[in-house]
Design a protein around this motif. Structure first.
Motif, PDB file in Angstrom:
ATOM      1  N   PHE A  79      16.642  71.805  40.463  1.00 18.55           N
ATOM      2  CA  PHE A  79      17.199  71.776  41.834  1.00 18.55           C
ATOM      3  C   PHE A  79      18.182  70.620  41.994  1.00 18.55           C
ATOM      4  CE2 PHE A  79      13.168  73.999  43.491  1.00 18.55           C
ATOM      5  CZ  PHE A  79      13.762  75.252  43.339  1.00 18.55           C
ATOM      6  N   LEU A  80      17.812  69.450  41.499  1.00 21.44           N
ATOM      7  CA  LEU A  80      18.710  68.289  41.650  1.00 21.44           C
ATOM      8  C   LEU A  80      20.000  68.485  40.859  1.00 21.44           C
ATOM      9  CD1 LEU A  80      16.527  65.049  41.621  1.00 21.44           C
ATOM     10  CD2 LEU A  80      18.019  65.864  43.431  1.00 21.44           C
ATOM     11  N   LEU A  81      19.869  69.038  39.651  1.00 19.80           N
ATOM     12  CA  LEU A  81      21.069  69.225  38.817  1.00 19.80           C
ATOM     13  C   LEU A  81      22.006  70.264  39.449  1.00 19.80           C
ATOM     14  CD1 LEU A  81      19.651  69.134  35.172  1.00 19.80           C
ATOM     15  CD2 LEU A  81      21.150  67.469  36.279  1.00 19.80           C
ATOM     16  N   ILE A  82      21.395  71.349  39.983  1.00 19.13           N
ATOM     17  CA  ILE A  82      22.251  72.358  40.630  1.00 19.13           C
ATOM     18  C   ILE A  82      22.937  71.755  41.853  1.00 19.13           C
ATOM     19  CG2 ILE A  82      22.257  74.571  41.882  1.00 19.13           C
ATOM     20  CD1 ILE A  82      19.992  75.482  40.049  1.00 19.13           C
ATOM     21  N   SER A  83      22.158  71.006  42.654  1.00 21.60           N
ATOM     22  CA  SER A  83      22.725  70.347  43.831  1.00 21.60           C
ATOM     23  C   SER A  83      23.868  69.424  43.415  1.00 21.60           C
ATOM     24  CB  SER A  83      21.628  69.561  44.548  1.00 21.60           C
ATOM     25  OG  SER A  83      22.181  68.767  45.563  1.00 21.60           O
ATOM     26  N   SER A  84      23.627  68.675  42.350  1.00 23.21           N
ATOM     27  CA  SER A  84      24.631  67.745  41.838  1.00 23.21           C
ATOM     28  C   SER A  84      25.877  68.502  41.375  1.00 23.21           C
ATOM     29  CB  SER A  84      24.033  66.958  40.672  1.00 23.21           C
ATOM     30  OG  SER A  84      25.033  66.243  40.026  1.00 23.21           O
ATOM     31  N   ALA A  85      25.643  69.605  40.637  1.00 23.90           N
ATOM     32  CA  ALA A  85      26.775  70.372  40.097  1.00 23.90           C
ATOM     33  C   ALA A  85      27.641  70.936  41.220  1.00 23.90           C
ATOM     34  CB  ALA A  85      26.252  71.498  39.217  1.00 23.90           C
ATOM     35  N   PHE A  86      26.992  71.480  42.242  1.00 22.86           N
ATOM     36  CA  PHE A  86      27.757  72.041  43.361  1.00 22.86           C
ATOM     37  C   PHE A  86      28.620  70.960  44.034  1.00 22.86           C
ATOM     38  CE2 PHE A  86      24.732  75.786  43.823  1.00 22.86           C
ATOM     39  CZ  PHE A  86      25.696  76.714  43.475  1.00 22.86           C
ATOM     40  N   ALA A  87      28.012  69.786  44.241  1.00 25.02           N
ATOM     41  CA  ALA A  87      28.769  68.704  44.901  1.00 25.02           C
ATOM     42  C   ALA A  87      29.941  68.255  44.028  1.00 25.02           C
ATOM     43  CB  ALA A  87      27.845  67.536  45.203  1.00 25.02           C
ATOM     44  N   VAL A  88      29.693  68.073  42.718  1.00 24.70           N
ATOM     45  CA  VAL A  88      30.755  67.587  41.827  1.00 24.70           C
ATOM     46  C   VAL A  88      31.879  68.627  41.731  1.00 24.70           C
ATOM     47  CG1 VAL A  88      31.327  66.998  39.439  1.00 24.70           C
ATOM     48  CG2 VAL A  88      29.270  66.050  40.507  1.00 24.70           C
ATOM     49  N   ILE A  89      31.488  69.894  41.530  1.00 24.37           N
ATOM     50  CA  ILE A  89      32.525  70.948  41.410  1.00 24.37           C
ATOM     51  C   ILE A  89      33.335  71.041  42.709  1.00 24.37           C
ATOM     52  CG2 ILE A  89      32.924  73.439  41.142  1.00 24.37           C
ATOM     53  CD1 ILE A  89      30.396  73.434  39.320  1.00 24.37           C
ATOM     54  N   GLY A  90      32.618  71.045  43.843  1.00 20.24           N
ATOM     55  CA  GLY A  90      33.310  71.104  45.137  1.00 20.24           C
ATOM     56  C   GLY A  90      34.279  69.945  45.290  1.00 20.24           C
ATOM     57  N   GLY A  91      33.837  68.757  44.919  1.00 25.68           N
ATOM     58  CA  GLY A  91      34.671  67.558  45.030  1.00 25.68           C
ATOM     59  C   GLY A  91      35.872  67.619  44.105  1.00 25.68           C
ATOM     60  N   VAL A  92      35.637  68.026  42.849  1.00 25.19           N
ATOM     61  CA  VAL A  92      36.739  68.075  41.874  1.00 25.19           C
ATOM     62  C   VAL A  92      37.781  69.111  42.307  1.00 25.19           C
ATOM     63  CG1 VAL A  92      37.325  68.709  39.495  1.00 25.19           C
ATOM     64  CG2 VAL A  92      35.363  67.212  39.947  1.00 25.19           C
ATOM     65  N   VAL A  93      37.300  70.287  42.750  1.00 27.09           N
ATOM     66  CA  VAL A  93      38.245  71.315  43.228  1.00 27.09           C
ATOM     67  C   VAL A  93      39.030  70.782  44.428  1.00 27.09           C
ATOM     68  CG1 VAL A  93      38.403  73.600  44.334  1.00 27.09           C
ATOM     69  CG2 VAL A  93      36.927  73.275  42.350  1.00 27.09           C
ATOM     70  N   GLY A  94      38.322  70.030  45.287  1.00 25.95           N
ATOM     71  CA  GLY A  94      38.987  69.425  46.451  1.00 25.95           C
ATOM     72  C   GLY A  94      40.095  68.479  46.021  1.00 25.95           C
ATOM     73  N   ILE A  95      39.807  67.662  45.021  1.00 25.15           N
ATOM     74  CA  ILE A  95      40.819  66.696  44.528  1.00 25.15           C
ATOM     75  C   ILE A  95      42.022  67.438  43.948  1.00 25.15           C
ATOM     76  CG2 ILE A  95      41.272  64.927  42.758  1.00 25.15           C
ATOM     77  CD1 ILE A  95      38.250  64.119  43.131  1.00 25.15           C
ATOM     78  N   ILE A  96      41.722  68.462  43.125  1.00 24.63           N
ATOM     79  CA  ILE A  96      42.824  69.221  42.497  1.00 24.63           C
ATOM     80  C   ILE A  96      43.694  69.877  43.574  1.00 24.63           C
ATOM     81  CG2 ILE A  96      43.358  71.248  41.057  1.00 24.63           C
ATOM     82  CD1 ILE A  96      40.721  70.558  39.504  1.00 24.63           C
ATOM     83  N   ARG A  97      43.026  70.517  44.538  1.00 22.72           N
ATOM     84  CA  ARG A  97      43.795  71.224  45.579  1.00 22.72           C
ATOM     85  C   ARG A  97      44.585  70.247  46.440  1.00 22.72           C
ATOM     86  NH1 ARG A  97      40.088  76.399  47.501  1.00 22.72           N
ATOM     87  NH2 ARG A  97      40.212  77.451  45.505  1.00 22.72           N
ATOM     88  N   ASN A  98      43.990  69.070  46.662  1.00 22.93           N
ATOM     89  CA  ASN A  98      44.714  68.054  47.443  1.00 22.93           C
ATOM     90  C   ASN A  98      46.000  67.668  46.725  1.00 22.93           C
ATOM     91  OD1 ASN A  98      45.169  64.873  47.365  1.00 22.93           O
ATOM     92  ND2 ASN A  98      44.676  65.499  49.456  1.00 22.93           N
ATOM     93  N   ARG A  99      45.907  67.506  45.399  1.00 19.54           N
ATOM     94  CA  ARG A  99      47.101  67.108  44.634  1.00 19.54           C
ATOM     95  C   ARG A  99      48.155  68.207  44.661  1.00 19.54           C
ATOM     96  NH1 ARG A  99      44.634  63.565  39.722  1.00 19.54           N
ATOM     97  NH2 ARG A  99      44.088  61.814  41.037  1.00 19.54           N
ATOM     98  N   VAL A 100      47.680  69.454  44.487  1.00 24.56           N
ATOM     99  CA  VAL A 100      48.620  70.593  44.489  1.00 24.56           C
ATOM    100  C   VAL A 100      49.330  70.673  45.842  1.00 24.56           C
ATOM    101  CG1 VAL A 100      48.772  73.131  44.441  1.00 24.56           C
ATOM    102  CG2 VAL A 100      47.328  71.931  42.790  1.00 24.56           C
TER     103      VAL A 100
END
Lengths: 158, 355
Positions: A127-148
């Motif tokens: 549960f913690l790893l999935i929670s962590s993965a969702f947050a990290v992926i969401g954040g990374v996609v956010g950073i990429i989209r912000n740059r684009v």
């Protein structure tokens, strides 16, 4: 305007729902985590300052992750980075409470028992790893989209 | 291409109240038809029947040769703009405009291009990220129109779209609708109770009263040659003056004044010799100077024109003079009629030259 440019232009008017939804999923799996962890109520292991810290962290986690889920909708770089940091901290939490509980054996009525058995430990970590993965992926996609979006906005302005 | 035929449309509600009686209309491609009439005359009901929001009790609705009388609203390819905008408050302007296309699961890039094009037409490009609550009434109505435009429907339906706007905004939005019609060349049905909107927007006007069509014609036809007393009294501001007169030779005799008839008017009224008719005179067709005595009781200066209200004997009369007048209550002036309309007293129909 070609398809890739239209896709970028669309970002000016559409929300980053992907990152936002991933942040909300991170909260959901954190809820699964904290309703699972106290199931093995053995002895008085949890009745210390550790439970207070855990509860406060859960509240703060949900508050900030929810704020981030709203912030990343607007392609905010700050909220995206915060979401990545929150995701990393979720992984670090494995070593704070679950690992300690799993490694602790209490003697109750002359019988030694682990505070957290292997099955529960595995479940909680997943549960913690999935929670962590969702947050990290969401954040990374956010950073990429912000740059684009920033690059597109700058190029269309000039 | 969108030609609409309304054939003998009737609407009877469950409580047996008939709202629309035998409505017939052929709408040509690209035409802007305005349905005008007082509240409760059945114009909105007619529009809702066309949209499919009301069941048609009897009659047929033909769109491009296809009978759509019983077709569900979603399949009719018509877009309706409501008086109260009907926007989603939690969505941005962009999302509101894209909503119907998203429901149809159209390609997102195509939706984007359509929304931007509509926003450009309506001058909403800078407002796309705002919520409806952040917009003025006129802007909200433009968003509602944008939502209709992006669908590129066969027919646009407008149900009193300007009624919620203040007078100034109504004027500018009216001009925008007119420009939009010229630009899109779309077939439009527009409902209003405001005759100014009807006269300025319409290619043809349908004037309704009590569920009946009173007259269908161009704005000029309705203004210049009203079919009956109702149309004459409804179209024109201030409304037409009416007087009961008796036809006596080449004179119309009223209780308080007489009017001489021109030869062609005398010929027109020849079959009414000795009978009573209703004389209609528009306030703007009354000139200063003449044979009729008018006792002024109020004087309203409107800038370019002056409205003078008075009594010719016991009969009230309103005149619209193209000059700045300063009459006082009690002043006596002389007036004459430049153009007159004659109506049958029994049928209330206009008396016209038989063809």
């Amino acid at each position: 305007m070609d398809a890739s440019m239209i896709k970028k232009d669309r970002m000016k008017y559409s929300k980053n729902k992907f990152s936002s939804n991933f942040a909300l999923l991170s909260i959901l799996f954190n809820i699964f985590y904290f309703v699972s962890i106290y199931k093995s109520d053995i002895g008085n292991f949890y009745y210390s300052i550790i439970i207070g810290e855990s509860v406060i962290y859960n509240l703060l986690f949900m508050l900030f992750t929810f704020l981030c889920s709203e912030g990343v909708k607007k392609y905010s770089l700050g909220y995206s980075v915060t979401l990545v940091v929150i995701g990393i901290l979720q992984t670090a939490r494995i070593f704070y409470l679950p690992a300690r509980a799993h490694g602790t054996v209490l003697e109750i009525g002359g019988v030694e028992r682990a505070v957290m058995d292997n099955a529960q430990y595995t479940r909680v970590i997943v549960f913690l790893l999935i929670s962590s993965a969702f947050a990290v992926i969401g954040g990374v996609v956010g950073i990429i989209r912000n740059r684009v979006l920033t690059a597109y906005t700058n190029s269309s302005a000039t | 291409m969108a030609e609409l035929k309304l054939q003998n449309l009737n609407k009877i509600y469950d409580n047996n109240v008939q709202a629309v009686f035998d409505f017939n209309l052929d709408v040509k491609d690209g035409e802007l038809i305005v349905l005008v009439g007082p509240s409760g005359c059945g114009k909105s009901t007619t529009l809702r029947m066309v949209a499919g929001l009301e069941d048609i009790t009897s009659g047929h609705l033909i769109l491009d040769g296809k009978d759509i009388t019983t077709m569900p609203p979603k399949d009719r390819d018509m877009a309706m703009v409501f008086q109260n905008y009907a926007l989603y408050g939690h969505m941005t302007v962009y999302e509101n405009m894209a909503f119907s296309l998203n429901l149809r699961k159209e390609n997102k890039n195509v939706i984007h291009e359509k929304v931007l094009a509509a926003a450009e037409i309506l001058g909403l490009t800078d407002q796309l990220n705002k919520k409806p609550s952040q917009l003025s009434g006129g802007q909200r109505q433009r968003v509602a129109m944008g939502r209709a435009i992006v669908r590129t429907p066969k027919i646009f339906l407008f149900d009193e779209p300007l009624s919620n706007l203040d007078a100034k905004l109504r004027g500018s939005t009216r001009r925008e609708i007119l420009l939009l019609h010229k630009r899109l060349k779309a077939t439009m049905l527009y409902v209003t109770h405001d005759q100014t909107e009807a006269l300025t927007l319409a290619d043809r006007i349908v004037c309704m009263s009590m569920g009946h069509v009173q007259q269908i014609g161009t704005p000029l036809e309705l203004y210049d040659s009203p079919a009956n007393l109702f149309v004459a009294s409804f179209i024109g501001l201030p409304p037409m003056n009416f007087f009961d007169m008796k036809v006596t030779g080449d004179t119309l005799c009223g209780s308080d004044f007489k009017v001489s008839l021109k030869p062609e008017e005398k010929a027109l009224l020849s079959s009414y010799e000795g009978k009573e008719i209703t004389l209609g005179v528009r306030p703007e067709d009354i000139d200063e100077g003449g044979q009729i005595d008018l006792s002024v009781f109020s004087n309203e200066n409107l800038g370019q024109t002056t409205l003078v209200h008075g009594h010719a004997g016991k009969i009230k009369m309103t005149c619209k003079f193209r000059s700045w007048c300063n009459y006082k209550a009690g002043d006596r002036i002389k007036v004459s009629f430049r153009k007159m309309h004659f109506f049958d007293k029994e049928t209330t129909d206009a008396i016209r030259q038989s063809k």
